[in-house]
Design a protein around this motif. Structure first.
Motif, mmCIF file in Angstrom:
data_model
loop_
_atom_site.group_PDB
_atom_site.id
_atom_site.type_symbol
_atom_site.label_atom_id
_atom_site.label_comp_id
_atom_site.label_asym_id
_atom_site.label_seq_id
_atom_site.Cartn_x
_atom_site.Cartn_y
_atom_site.Cartn_z
ATOM 1 N N ALA A 1 0.830 -1.207 0.000
ATOM 2 C CA ALA A 1 0.000 0.000 0.000
ATOM 3 C C ALA A 1 0.864 1.257 0.000
ATOM 4 C CB ALA A 1 -0.927 -0.007 1.213
ATOM 5 N N THR A 2 1.968 1.221 0.747
ATOM 6 C CA THR A 2 2.880 2.369 0.771
ATOM 7 C C THR A 2 3.489 2.595 -0.608
ATOM 8 O OG1 THR A 2 3.395 1.904 3.090
ATOM 9 C CG2 THR A 2 4.915 3.344 1.894
ATOM 10 N N ALA A 3 3.875 1.500 -1.274
ATOM 11 C CA ALA A 3 4.429 1.618 -2.627
ATOM 12 C C ALA A 3 3.391 2.188 -3.590
ATOM 13 C CB ALA A 3 4.905 0.246 -3.103
ATOM 14 N N ASP B 1 2.908 -4.194 -11.287
ATOM 15 C CA ASP B 1 4.252 -3.888 -11.796
ATOM 16 C C ASP B 1 4.726 -2.524 -11.314
ATOM 17 O OD1 ASP B 1 4.368 -6.297 -13.078
ATOM 18 O OD2 ASP B 1 3.771 -5.518 -15.047
ATOM 19 N N GLU B 2 3.811 -1.556 -11.241
ATOM 20 C CA GLU B 2 4.171 -0.229 -10.736
ATOM 21 C C GLU B 2 4.498 -0.292 -9.243
ATOM 22 O OE1 GLU B 2 1.670 3.097 -12.888
ATOM 23 O OE2 GLU B 2 0.339 1.427 -12.348
ATOM 24 N N MET C 1 8.380 0.218 -6.892
ATOM 25 C CA MET C 1 8.594 1.075 -5.726
ATOM 26 C C MET C 1 8.952 0.290 -4.461
ATOM 27 S SD MET C 1 8.214 4.283 -6.428
ATOM 28 C CE MET C 1 7.574 5.371 -7.704
ATOM 29 N N LEU C 2 8.708 -1.015 -4.454
ATOM 30 C CA LEU C 2 8.868 -1.795 -3.224
ATOM 31 C C LEU C 2 10.284 -1.761 -2.639
ATOM 32 C CD1 LEU C 2 6.735 -5.069 -3.370
ATOM 33 C CD2 LEU C 2 6.731 -3.300 -1.615
ATOM 34 N N PRO C 3 11.348 -1.898 -3.432
ATOM 35 C CA PRO C 3 12.691 -1.891 -2.823
ATOM 36 C C PRO C 3 12.979 -0.634 -2.009
ATOM 37 C CG PRO C 3 12.806 -2.744 -5.055
ATOM 38 C CD PRO C 3 11.415 -2.221 -4.876
ATOM 39 N N SER C 4 12.582 0.531 -2.532
ATOM 40 C CA SER C 4 12.845 1.766 -1.779
ATOM 41 C C SER C 4 11.979 1.834 -0.527
ATOM 42 C CB SER C 4 12.603 2.991 -2.665
ATOM 43 O OG SER C 4 11.251 3.063 -3.080
ATOM 44 N N VAL C 5 10.737 1.352 -0.618
ATOM 45 C CA VAL C 5 9.862 1.335 0.559
ATOM 46 C C VAL C 5 10.466 0.463 1.649
ATOM 47 C CG1 VAL C 5 7.627 0.536 1.433
ATOM 48 C CG2 VAL C 5 7.727 1.868 -0.678
#
Length: 528
Positions: free
Chosen positions: A42-44, A122-123, A127-131
């Protein structure tokens, strides 16, 4: 948006007793694992949208013990590191788990219902690695050195704590709550509900994980709040003030309203329905209850026919009306009707006791009884109730959830269907207050029972604009029977049924009256 934590999982995240708190180690499995993964997803997604609060927080609240809070840090840190490594290695199992979770949650709460664009997996994955690299695990309690601090850069935090989180601290960008702490009082429970408020730009993403028991408690508190607001409306409608009319608070068998010290001036009060419209909106859809209620309705119609009470049939509007039936026909129906446990007010014991008390005051001896259906020219859309009564089935879909709740059954106009409205202007619909004013004049001692047969296959109206509350098909084993009761205002002090409430004891309050001269002076004061 509510996700249920199975009772079998509670011992994995909360020690069974205070004695077990020291040395307790939580397990990051089941619903807790799912909730944490969803928080990162959800954060991503919020970062993809670039809208709303820049911070993102998850609350984990399982115990008041600080040692339990501390015990979560290491298991969560290991889990976070493992997920980071597996995503970096493109592990197909974790990627498949994350994608499946994201798609399920997107389907359960579509973004379009809130006017938002859906976010593809996919979007989110991009973003997941930075989150994950920015996500911090914060223990926030009375002994913590590190605290949540939302000053400066965007914060991504999983906050574990007790009273500081459940009462005083605002959790910025709260997206996920994992909540299993048991409490004993209304005020404590409400203070812990940190998920209320606006979630601009991510209205579709917040989730709450809690137990079925806690969900039932919060549903009860929602009923309590609605009733309190209704009592406060009485202040506005009349000349009542908090010193002359104490707001009632419904009690609960498992919860205290507040601590004993704060209840020193509380007294028990009871339900009164004079000048009110009561209706069923929770339904027991077990086959036996559904069958019992259809049988109770058919039995009521048979008893009216046996008593030679003439029916006024309006086939064009699918309405049937019997006037001046005896009150025992109504109480017999209420006694035979199967209620859902959530039906606090519309339950047989409370309603029957109230009616019988009014009868002893020579009120509610007679009743008008109506069946309201949906007008239709299709015989297959009607239900044969015997004695020539065949109303069209009404359509009422249900709110999403385990409890069958249709929210609203009875329209306001149905509360006036036995009144003479020939001299009433039809330019604007009658208000509730206007209807009860007319009832006081035309039918001061007569109650009204309005019955509905609800189509078992009722489905949501796809053309109706979304209100943010998801509706689903009724999907009942057979047609349901619902009813509304319209009680005329009592002549004097209203009767009370044994449905326990508490309110403040005002017997010792001395009310200072303003004399007429002083009142005139106040009314003619000019503003500076």
């Amino acid at each position: 948006m509510i996700r249920i934590i199975d009772d079998s999982e509670v011992p994995l995240v909360r020690p069974a007793s205070r004695a077990d708190a020291d040395g307790f180690v939580p397990s990051i499995t089941g619903s807790l694992r799912t909730s944490v993964l969803y928080f990162w997803l959800a954060t991503a997604a919020r970062r993809v949208r670039r809208t709303g609060n820049k911070h993102s927080t998850m609350l984990i609240h399982t115990s008041v013990k600080t040692s339990v809070h501390e015990s979560f840090h290491e298991p969560l840190a290991r889990f976070q590191e493992s997920v980071q490594d597996r995503i970096q290695d493109l592990d197909p199992r974790i990627l498949g788990e994350l994608e499946g979770l994201w798609k399920r949650e997107n389907a359960a709460v579509p973004a379009g219902e809130f006017g938002l664009a859906p976010v593809d997996f996919d979007e989110v994955l991009e973003m997941l690695p930075s989150v994950l690299s920015e996500s911090r695990i914060i223990i926030d309690n009375a002994t913590s050195r590190e605290r949540l601090d939302y000053e400066g850069q965007p914060v991504v935090a999983i906050a574990i704590g007790g009273n500081t989180l459940s009462r005083g601290l605002t959790l910025e960008g709260l997206a996920v709550s994992y909540f299993v702490r048991s409490v004993s009082a209304y005020d404590s429970l409400l203070q812990m509900a940190r998920w209320f408020g606006y979630r601009s730009g991510y209205e579709d993403l917040p989730r709450i994980w809690l137990t079925e028991e806690l969900r039932g408690w919060f549903r009860h508190l929602a009923t309590v709040e609605t009733e309190i607001r209704r009592d406060i409306d009485r202040y506005m409608a009349g000349n009542d003030t908090p010193t002359s009319f104490a707001v009632r608070i419904r009690t609960h068998p498992s919860l205290l309203v507040t601590s004993a010290a704060k209840m020193a001036d509380a007294v028990e009060v009871y339900s009164a329905f004079g000048g009110r419209r009561i209706q069923t909106h929770f339904f027991d859809v077990s086959p036996s209850a559904v069958e019992d209620n259809l049988s109770a309705l058919r039995g009521l119609i048979s008893s009216l026919d046996a008593d030679h009470i003439r029916v006024e049939a309006d086939g064009r509007h699918s309405r049937y009306l019997w006037r001046n039936a005896g009150y025992k026909a109504v109480t017999r129906f209420l006694r035979e009707y199967s209620y859902h446990p959530e039906s606090f007010e519309s339950s047989n014991d409370v309603l029957i006791e109230y009616i019988e008390k009014r009868v002893r005051q020579s009120e509610l001896l007679t009743w008008n009884i109506a069946i309201v259906g949906k007008p239709t020219g299709d015989p297959s859309a009607t239900v044969d109730l015997g004695h020539g009564i065949a109303p069209g089935r009404v359509v009422r879909s249900r709110l999403e959830g385990d409890v069958v709740d249709i929210k609203t059954l009875m329209s306001r106009r149905d509360a006036a269907l036995d009144l003479n409205l020939s001299k009433v202007s039809k330019e604007q619909p009658l208000t509730e207050e206007e209807i009860f004013t007319l009832r006081r004049v035309q039918l001061p001692h007569t109650g009204l029972l309005v019955l509905y047969v609800i189509d078992k296959d009722s489905a949501p109206n796809s053309k109706r604009p979304s209100s943010g509350t998801k509706r689903v098909a009724l999907d009942a084993p057979d047609d349901l029977v619902g009813f509304g009761l319209v009680f005329p205002p009592a002549d004097g002090e209203d009767s009370q049924a044994k449905h326990t409430y508490v309110s403040a004891d005002l017997s010792g309050i001395e009310i200072e009256e303003i004399d007429d001269a002083e009142l005139d002076a106040l009314e003619h004061e000019e503003l500076p």
